[in-house]
Write a protein that holds these residues in place. Structure first.
Motif, mmCIF file in Angstrom:
data_model
loop_
_atom_site.group_PDB
_atom_site.id
_atom_site.type_symbol
_atom_site.label_atom_id
_atom_site.label_comp_id
_atom_site.label_asym_id
_atom_site.label_seq_id
_atom_site.Cartn_x
_atom_site.Cartn_y
_atom_site.Cartn_z
ATOM 1 N N ASN A 1 -27.625 -1.215 -23.546
ATOM 2 C CA ASN A 1 -28.275 -2.172 -22.745
ATOM 3 C C ASN A 1 -27.185 -2.372 -21.982
ATOM 4 O O ASN A 1 -27.065 -3.651 -21.173
ATOM 5 C CB ASN A 1 -28.618 -4.161 -23.456
ATOM 6 N N GLU B 1 -38.395 -3.012 -26.256
ATOM 7 C CA GLU B 1 -37.032 -4.219 -25.319
ATOM 8 C C GLU B 1 -36.419 -3.552 -24.005
ATOM 9 O O GLU B 1 -36.636 -2.072 -23.943
ATOM 10 C CB GLU B 1 -35.668 -4.211 -26.401
ATOM 11 N N PHE C 1 -33.837 -3.313 -20.423
ATOM 12 C CA PHE C 1 -32.747 -3.947 -19.202
ATOM 13 C C PHE C 1 -32.793 -3.301 -18.281
ATOM 14 O O PHE C 1 -33.172 -1.988 -18.316
ATOM 15 C CB PHE C 1 -32.133 -3.146 -20.629
#
Length: 522
Positions: free
Chosen positions: A86, A489, A491
């Motif tokens: 991230n 996810e 990022f």
């Protein structure tokens, strides 16, 4: 970094007292230059440690945590290596320091050999052997700086560590000057290294050659978009016949799957590989077999009590198309069978059939990494292991398939597309070995994707993303699913995330690291 330690380990017999900084990074091995080099064999062995121990902390976790997790090829949620997932890495990250420290160890070790070995050889040592050894040191210093400049940007140029004993705080130098040093060093290596032909006697192929230096310099020129020089050097290497595509027409008895096995260390395709050895010392062998692969209570591909620190990202699970043999030799999916890999099945040994996605363990990726995963110790198939379950299978820094892709890209030279016969020959050789049909033309995007598939998990994709237009790279990474099998996810990196922070400990000792870079006087 203790100069007394670094220099003492190199046998120069000098004991200095100064603050710890990168100017005297420990040498990471036990090479001595005092009263030792009286024969050609002794001189030729001087660089042996520079193929393994000086690279260990760079390779052990840092290399993959940055270049593969950072690029979106690998997934991990292990706290010591997941900060690049991230883009939250800071200067206090221990693995960041390990990677930085290791690269400066390579610089220090190279400098010692370049600057002091010629005065410490006996009259029986031939000029050719001495030149070749010094050429290896120039090659290693160039390679260390090639990583340093791509990872951190401006860093100090150090050509002789002892020259900075009294003034260990150094300014960084401009990126263009660092590339000048890299080019000069590879050119010197080309002049001094011996020519080789990578034949079937793999035991003779471990050390780098004139062709290795030309190949690496071609890559440097490609990064600088000097396509003329990249093409020229790539063609010199191709035409020399030194390296061959394993499983290509020159080595038809092998295949892509053979590249990452212990018996094929230093094969015909290997241009430069780290040479691991189980000598009883921590930091001499490779931990990839443990950190990749599968690790659960029911099945494990490693002799260690843990495993699966790194796993494939969700983004790469669909990277390979139908018929691409690289998929199974890069990523292990549920149901894949690998009769050549021995595993622990509870209390028994067996061959590997990859279990269901929720039983692979590791990081919850639902898949595992096949490259560099060779299974539990099994005689000649895997080679020996050490007390930490580390093994001797080499790690590629560069192989011939990449050189062929560099050649194709250099011919394209930033253009929209190409149907140049020579470039197509290079590209299609890689594609055909992967089981794919030849193409009649290609674009940069085609090559970029081919590089990712061919070199996945080999530490190149992060640097490839760093050399394309920044907005394009950011868009690619922002679209990657960086989560696990249970939750996506995403990022988005910022421009500043493409260079790493300097380690906080070194900044505290050398605040000049944060000052603007200065020109270097060669």
């Amino acid at each position: 970094m203790r100069l007394a330690v670094a220099v003492g380990a190199l046998g120069l017999g000098l004991l200095f007292s100064c603050s710890e900084d990168f100017t005297n990074r420990p040498s990471e091995d036990g090479i001595s230059l005092d009263d030792y080099y009286s024969t050609n064999e002794q001189v030729a062995s001087a660089t042996n440690g520079m193929y393994a121990r000086t690279w260990f902390q760079f390779h052990n976790k840092f290399f993959f945590a940055v270049a593969e997790v950072g690029s979106g090829n690998m997934y991990t949620n292990s706290s010591d290596v997941n900060s690049m997932r991230n883009f939250s890495i800071t200067g206090s990250d221990p693995e960041l320091y390990n990677g930085w420290n290791s690269l400066w160890a390579n610089v220090a070790q190279s400098n010692a050999i370049i600057n002091f070995l010629p005065d410490r050889v006996g009259p029986a040592v031939s000029e050719e052997v001495l030149d070749n050894t010094i050429g290896e040191a120039y090659f290693m210093r160039a390679t260390a700086y090639f990583y340093l400049v791509r990872l951190w940007g401006p860093v100090p140029i150090i050509e002789n560590n002892l020259a900075h004993v009294d003034q260990p705080q150094l300014n960084t130098n401009r990126v263009e000057d660092i590339y000048t040093l890299i080019i000069n060093d590879y050119q010197t290596a080309i002049e001094k290294l011996v020519e080789k032909n990578r034949g079937a006697n793999y035991g003779e192929n471990g050390h780098v050659s004139k062709g290795s230096a030309k190949a690496m310099l071609a890559k440097v020129y490609l990064y600088q978009q000097n396509y003329t020089m990249a093409k020229q050097l790539a063609e010199e290497v191709i035409n020399s016949g030194e390296f061959k595509l394993l499983g290509g027409s020159a080595v038809p008895g092998k295949s892509f799957s053979d590249l990452f096995t212990y018996p094929n260390n230093n094969n015909e395709e290997s241009i430069f590989a780290l040479q691991w050895i189980t000598d009883g010392n921590y930091g001499s062998a490779s931990n990839c077999n443990t950190q990749f692969g599968i690790s659960t209570a029911a099945i494990t591909t490693s002799n260690a009590s843990y495993g699966g620190v790194f796993a494939p990202s969700q983004d790469v699970l669909s990277l390979f198309g139908p018929g691409d043999v690289r998929r199974k030799q890069t990523i292990m999916l549920p149901g894949d069978e690998y009769p050549e890999i021995k595993v622990k099945l509870g209390e028994d040994d067996g061959t590997l059939i990859v279990p269901a996605a929720d039983q692979i363990g590791g990081q919850g990726a639902g898949a595992a990494i096949k490259k560099y995963c060779i299974g539990i110790e099994n005689g000649t198939t895997t080679g020996p292991i050490d007390a930490w379950a580390m093994m001797e299978n080499n790690t590629y820094i560069m192989r011939y398939a990449e050189l062929l892709l560099i050649h194709a890209e250099a011919v394209l030279a930033g253009g929209g597309s190409s149907s140049d016969p020579a470039a197509l020959a290079s590209l299609n050789a890689v594609r055909n070995r992967a089981g794919l049909e030849s193409v009649s033309s290609f674009t940069f995007e085609d090559l970029f994707t081919e590089r990712r598939k061919e070199l996945c998990f080999e530490g190149d994709y992060w640097f490839d993303l760093g050399r394309i237009p920044r907005t394009q790279a950011i868009n690619i990474m922002a679209a990657q699913n960086r989560g696990n099998q249970w939750g996506a996810e995403y990022f988005t990196p910022e421009d500043s995330d493409f260079l790493l922070p300097y380690p906080s400990t070194d900044v505290a000792k050398n605040p000049k690291l944060l000052e603007p870079p200065v020109p270097y006087e060669f």
